[in-house]
Design a protein around this motif. Sequence first.
Motif, PDB file in Angstrom:
ATOM      1  N   GLU A  38       0.855  -1.198   0.000  1.00 13.52           N
ATOM      2  CA  GLU A  38       0.000   0.000   0.000  1.00 13.52           C
ATOM      3  C   GLU A  38       0.888   1.244   0.000  1.00 13.52           C
ATOM      4  O   GLU A  38       0.729   2.161   0.816  1.00 13.52           O
ATOM      5  N   GLY A  39       1.831   1.248  -0.945  1.00  9.53           N
ATOM      6  CA  GLY A  39       2.846   2.297  -0.973  1.00  9.53           C
ATOM      7  C   GLY A  39       2.304   3.697  -1.143  1.00  9.53           C
ATOM      8  O   GLY A  39       2.987   4.678  -0.807  1.00  9.53           O
ATOM      9  N   HIS A  40       1.079   3.836  -1.658  1.00  4.93           N
ATOM     10  CA  HIS A  40       0.507   5.173  -1.828  1.00  4.93           C
ATOM     11  C   HIS A  40       0.277   5.871  -0.494  1.00  4.93           C
ATOM     12  O   HIS A  40       0.002   7.072  -0.473  1.00  4.93           O
ATOM     13  N   ARG A  41       0.410   5.143   0.616  1.00 10.40           N
ATOM     14  CA  ARG A  41       0.309   5.803   1.919  1.00 10.40           C
ATOM     15  C   ARG A  41       1.476   6.766   2.150  1.00 10.40           C
ATOM     16  O   ARG A  41       1.438   7.588   3.063  1.00 10.40           O
ATOM     17  N   LEU A  42       2.505   6.666   1.309  1.00  8.85           N
ATOM     18  CA  LEU A  42       3.660   7.560   1.437  1.00  8.85           C
ATOM     19  C   LEU A  42       3.522   8.781   0.533  1.00  8.85           C
ATOM     20  O   LEU A  42       4.507   9.482   0.291  1.00  8.85           O
ATOM     21  N   LYS A  43       2.312   9.044   0.041  1.00  8.96           N
ATOM     22  CA  LYS A  43       2.127  10.155  -0.894  1.00  8.96           C
ATOM     23  C   LYS A  43       2.311  11.510  -0.218  1.00  8.96           C
ATOM     24  O   LYS A  43       2.618  12.500  -0.886  1.00  8.96           O
ATOM     25  N   ASN A  44       2.144  11.555   1.107  1.00  9.38           N
ATOM     26  CA  ASN A  44       2.359  12.805   1.836  1.00  9.38           C
ATOM     27  C   ASN A  44       3.809  12.865   2.269  1.00  9.38           C
ATOM     28  O   ASN A  44       4.230  12.173   3.197  1.00  9.38           O
ATOM     29  N   LEU A  45       4.597  13.670   1.599  1.00 12.28           N
ATOM     30  CA  LEU A  45       6.043  13.675   1.827  1.00 12.28           C
ATOM     31  C   LEU A  45       6.434  14.199   3.197  1.00 12.28           C
ATOM     32  O   LEU A  45       7.600  14.065   3.609  1.00 12.28           O
ATOM     33  N   ASN A  46       5.484  14.776   3.936  1.00 17.01           N
ATOM     34  CA  ASN A  46       5.804  15.310   5.261  1.00 17.01           C
ATOM     35  C   ASN A  46       5.285  14.437   6.402  1.00 17.01           C
ATOM     36  O   ASN A  46       5.447  14.799   7.565  1.00 17.01           O
ATOM     37  N   CYS A  47       4.675  13.305   6.079  1.00 21.30           N
ATOM     38  CA  CYS A  47       4.110  12.478   7.142  1.00 21.30           C
ATOM     39  C   CYS A  47       5.219  11.766   7.920  1.00 21.30           C
ATOM     40  O   CYS A  47       6.323  11.527   7.395  1.00 21.30           O
ATOM     41  N   SER A  65       1.709  -0.802  -4.924  1.00 21.80           N
ATOM     42  CA  SER A  65       0.516   0.039  -4.839  1.00 21.80           C
ATOM     43  C   SER A  65      -0.376  -0.206  -6.043  1.00 21.80           C
ATOM     44  O   SER A  65       0.108  -0.353  -7.165  1.00 21.80           O
ATOM     45  N   GLY A  66      -1.666  -0.243  -5.804  1.00 17.52           N
ATOM     46  CA  GLY A  66      -2.620  -0.297  -6.903  1.00 17.52           C
ATOM     47  C   GLY A  66      -2.964   1.083  -7.419  1.00 17.52           C
ATOM     48  O   GLY A  66      -3.500   1.236  -8.508  1.00 17.52           O
ATOM     49  N   THR A  67      -2.634   2.118  -6.639  1.00 15.13           N
ATOM     50  CA  THR A  67      -2.993   3.491  -7.017  1.00 15.13           C
ATOM     51  C   THR A  67      -1.835   4.436  -6.705  1.00 15.13           C
ATOM     52  O   THR A  67      -1.909   5.230  -5.770  1.00 15.13           O
ATOM     53  N   PRO A  68      -0.737   4.376  -7.466  1.00 10.18           N
ATOM     54  CA  PRO A  68       0.423   5.220  -7.162  1.00 10.18           C
ATOM     55  C   PRO A  68       0.191   6.699  -7.442  1.00 10.18           C
ATOM     56  O   PRO A  68       0.890   7.549  -6.903  1.00 10.18           O
ATOM     57  N   LEU A  69      -0.787   6.998  -8.285  1.00 12.35           N
ATOM     58  CA  LEU A  69      -1.087   8.394  -8.602  1.00 12.35           C
ATOM     59  C   LEU A  69      -2.567   8.615  -8.352  1.00 12.35           C
ATOM     60  O   LEU A  69      -3.417   8.103  -9.088  1.00 12.35           O
ATOM     61  N   GLN A  70      -2.897   9.383  -7.314  1.00 12.73           N
ATOM     62  CA  GLN A  70      -4.301   9.548  -6.949  1.00 12.73           C
ATOM     63  C   GLN A  70      -4.830  10.943  -7.216  1.00 12.73           C
ATOM     64  O   GLN A  70      -5.880  11.104  -7.821  1.00 12.73           O
ATOM     65  N   ASN A  71      -4.117  11.966  -6.754  1.00 12.47           N
ATOM     66  CA  ASN A  71      -4.656  13.317  -6.838  1.00 12.47           C
ATOM     67  C   ASN A  71      -3.820  14.250  -7.709  1.00 12.47           C
ATOM     68  O   ASN A  71      -4.365  15.021  -8.493  1.00 12.47           O
ATOM     69  N   ASN A  72      -2.498  14.190  -7.571  1.00  9.97           N
ATOM     70  CA  ASN A  72      -1.647  15.107  -8.318  1.00  9.97           C
ATOM     71  C   ASN A  72      -0.240  14.534  -8.412  1.00  9.97           C
ATOM     72  O   ASN A  72       0.105  13.543  -7.763  1.00  9.97           O
ATOM     73  N   LEU A  73       0.595  15.196  -9.229  1.00 11.13           N
ATOM     74  CA  LEU A  73       1.954  14.701  -9.466  1.00 11.13           C
ATOM     75  C   LEU A  73       2.871  14.909  -8.264  1.00 11.13           C
ATOM     76  O   LEU A  73       3.913  14.264  -8.160  1.00 11.13           O
ATOM     77  N   LYS A  74       2.484  15.768  -7.352  1.00 10.69           N
ATOM     78  CA  LYS A  74       3.274  15.951  -6.136  1.00 10.69           C
ATOM     79  C   LYS A  74       3.311  14.657  -5.337  1.00 10.69           C
ATOM     80  O   LYS A  74       4.346  14.287  -4.767  1.00 10.69           O
ATOM     81  N   GLU A  75       2.197  13.934  -5.309  1.00 11.73           N
ATOM     82  CA  GLU A  75       2.146  12.665  -4.595  1.00 11.73           C
ATOM     83  C   GLU A  75       3.035  11.629  -5.265  1.00 11.73           C
ATOM     84  O   GLU A  75       3.711  10.849  -4.593  1.00 11.73           O
ATOM     85  N   LEU A  76       3.064  11.617  -6.591  1.00 12.08           N
ATOM     86  CA  LEU A  76       3.939  10.690  -7.300  1.00 12.08           C
ATOM     87  C   LEU A  76       5.401  11.010  -7.020  1.00 12.08           C
ATOM     88  O   LEU A  76       6.219  10.104  -6.817  1.00 12.08           O
ATOM     89  N   ALA A 463      -2.158  -3.645  -9.563  1.00 13.19           N
ATOM     90  CA  ALA A 463      -0.935  -3.473  -8.790  1.00 13.19           C
ATOM     91  C   ALA A 463       0.094  -2.730  -9.622  1.00 13.19           C
ATOM     92  O   ALA A 463       0.209  -2.939 -10.808  1.00 13.19           O
ATOM     93  N   VAL A 464       0.818  -1.845  -9.006  1.00 13.67           N
ATOM     94  CA  VAL A 464       1.937  -1.180  -9.631  1.00 13.67           C
ATOM     95  C   VAL A 464       3.115  -1.279  -8.671  1.00 13.67           C
ATOM     96  O   VAL A 464       2.978  -1.013  -7.501  1.00 13.67           O
ATOM     97  N   ALA A 465       4.242  -1.683  -9.170  1.00  8.30           N
ATOM     98  CA  ALA A 465       5.404  -1.774  -8.308  1.00  8.30           C
ATOM     99  C   ALA A 465       6.485  -0.861  -8.828  1.00  8.30           C
ATOM    100  O   ALA A 465       6.845  -0.928  -9.984  1.00  8.30           O
ATOM    101  N   ALA A 466       7.009  -0.014  -7.980  1.00  6.05           N
ATOM    102  CA  ALA A 466       8.114   0.848  -8.345  1.00  6.05           C
ATOM    103  C   ALA A 466       9.331   0.431  -7.544  1.00  6.05           C
ATOM    104  O   ALA A 466       9.258   0.286  -6.334  1.00  6.05           O
ATOM    105  N   THR A 467      10.426   0.206  -8.202  1.00  2.06           N
ATOM    106  CA  THR A 467      11.579  -0.321  -7.483  1.00  2.06           C
ATOM    107  C   THR A 467      12.865   0.352  -7.919  1.00  2.06           C
ATOM    108  O   THR A 467      12.993   0.773  -9.048  1.00  2.06           O
ATOM    109  N   ALA A 468      13.808   0.450  -7.005  1.00  2.00           N
ATOM    110  CA  ALA A 468      15.112   1.014  -7.350  1.00  2.00           C
ATOM    111  C   ALA A 468      16.132   0.550  -6.333  1.00  2.00           C
ATOM    112  O   ALA A 468      15.826   0.426  -5.157  1.00  2.00           O
ATOM    113  N   ALA A 469      17.336   0.254  -6.799  1.00  2.00           N
ATOM    114  CA  ALA A 469      18.407  -0.145  -5.887  1.00  2.00           C
ATOM    115  C   ALA A 469      19.205   1.080  -5.494  1.00  2.00           C
ATOM    116  O   ALA A 469      19.610   1.860  -6.345  1.00  2.00           O
TER     117      ALA A 469
END
Length: 471
Positions: A38-47, A65-76, A463-469
């Motif tokens: 549920e990675g979209h829970r990290l959309k608020n960069l100040n939480c 995340s099934g919904t990586p982009l919900q409201n705006n590009l700031k969340e992405l 589902a959408v998975a974003a990954t980086a090493a």
Amino acid sequence: MRHPGNPAFPVVITSYEIILRDFADLRRIPWKFLIVDEGHRLKNLNCQLIQRLKSLNSANRLLLSGTPLQNNLKELWSLLNFLLPDIFDDLESFQSWFDFDVTGDEGSQQILKREEEAQVVTKLHLILRPFLLRRLKADVDLSIPPKHEYILYCELTQQQRDVYVAVLERELVTAKGSLRLQNVLMQLRNVCNHPYLFDWPTDEQGEEQIDERIVSSSAKMVLLDRIMTRLRAEGGHQTLIFSQMTTQLDILQDYCTLRGFSFERLDGSVTNVERLEAMERFNKGGVDVFLLSTRAGGLGINLVAADTCIIYDSDWNPHADLQAQDRCHRIGQKEVVLIFRLTTTDTVEEQVLKAAKDKLKLEQLVISRGKYKMVGEKTDRDEKLKKRELINLLAYDPSKSALGRGADKTITDDELAIVLERRAERATDKGHGFAPVEAVVSKFDQTAKETGDASGVDGAADAVAATAAQA
């Protein structure tokens, strides 16, 4: 946890709450992988949660995340910054490059112009492609039956109209006296749901009365009753009913009691133990209805015993409603799933539909179009988004808004029979009082499906998975 690195315990599964509580212990361990569901829970960069997770010593990070982009590009950007803080380190620059306004024809024309001049949409796809992998339910399980979603329209009852006008004019008077209307928009949505949210009739002893008026005074309740009566006559169906408001769930609960429907209920006040017990009882069969608040019941719940989902009132965030639908349309479902979104015409609910349309259009433009089938795929700097493809993306309109419908558009009995058919293909034509929600969300996606191009996908991502090493 007392013996980090012990091969007997190679994996630790925990919750967000434990991360916050035991952070001091967790940060001392060098983690090879940090996987956040549920990675979209990290959309608020100040939480606080994202700040804690960023501070963990992890070599690799993965977001699901099934919904990586919900409201705006700031969340992405917040998600990308969590994965690669050294690369995505400047939100202001990111927004200056990719500030898309998808509302209305003017916004669409601006995006077309910027794409022609600087290929901004194409560049965003190229940036995202190495870090994003997209999978749909159809990619991993071809046996899941389809879901058919319809918007069902109804006209306000006279009682609702009277209350609606009173709220607009801020002159609402109930048995308890005049009401102070602080949030008119929210109060108008309440009127569309049920007038009892303002004034519940009582008997001479002051007890709330539960009778046929609980149905007849609300257009949505009349429509809901028509649906539930037909489902009961058919037999063998279980139904999920979602609402934003627990007070509306109270009314729905009284309705179930009045009609003799067995039910379970889940909202924010239900404990985890009670939640699991209710889910188990429902999935065993024999329970007609599960009443759920959209936010509390939209995540982490498997209710595949249900084959019908009713969205009583839509969320401003359309992805919350999509998550709610996926409680029953998921791996393990054996039946065609019907999704009904109840909407009153010529009311503020049309504004909710329009807001949802714009947010889903942004997701379609940024996520759905990108070719995110292979993680780490190299980008082709010479590849450009064709103008016709971009026009098709901007034409995406999943809400089928009721704006300007004018005359009475309440769904007829014949139309209700059409949308209740569990056919392999959904009804495609608009009716007098209903509109099918497009499963194929653009002409580009339709072409991709016909040609077998895996980069074209439908609008309900599972589902959408974003990954980086990270170094």
